[in-house]
Design a protein around this motif. Structure first.
Motif: not given
Length: 112
Positions: A28, A32-33, A35-36
């Motif tokens: 997860t 997220i990393t 996506d950032i």
């Protein structure tokens, strides 16, 4: 000895369960990393495009300004003086104002 084996098996299964939970959290966080990072790259590209657009606009505006100065004779020796242009503009506004004020003389207005 049988109870120690069952205790070890219980601990081992708990460790495996916790390890699976930890892997899930890591996946997860990795998502997220990613996506950032992708969002930051898109924003950098947008900023670069905006910078290029404004640079192009600035150069076009300065080019248009130079051409306008040449057209009005403001650049170089013997050109039209700035006060003369200002007087033309003020005279034009004054002429339009007088025309607006005197239009009632030439055209009948709806007021009685």
């Amino acid at each position: 000895m049988s109870s120690s084996l069952s205790t070890e098996a219980t601990y081992e299964s708990q460790n495996d369960q916790r390890l699976d939970e930890l892997h899930s959290k890591i996946r997860t966080l990795r998502g997220i990393t990613t996506d950032i990072y992708d969002d930051a790259e898109r924003q950098n590209l947008t900023l670069d495009d905006s910078n290029n657009t404004f640079s192009s606009f600035s150069s076009q505006l300065s080019h248009s300004s130079r051409r306008a100065a040449q057209a009005f004779g403001l650049s170089g020796a013997g050109g039209v003086r700035q006060t003369r242009i200002i007087m033309y503009v003020v005279g034009g506004f004054l002429a339009f104002w007088l025309l607006w004020k005197t239009k009632g003389v030439w055209w009948a207005s709806g007021e009685v």
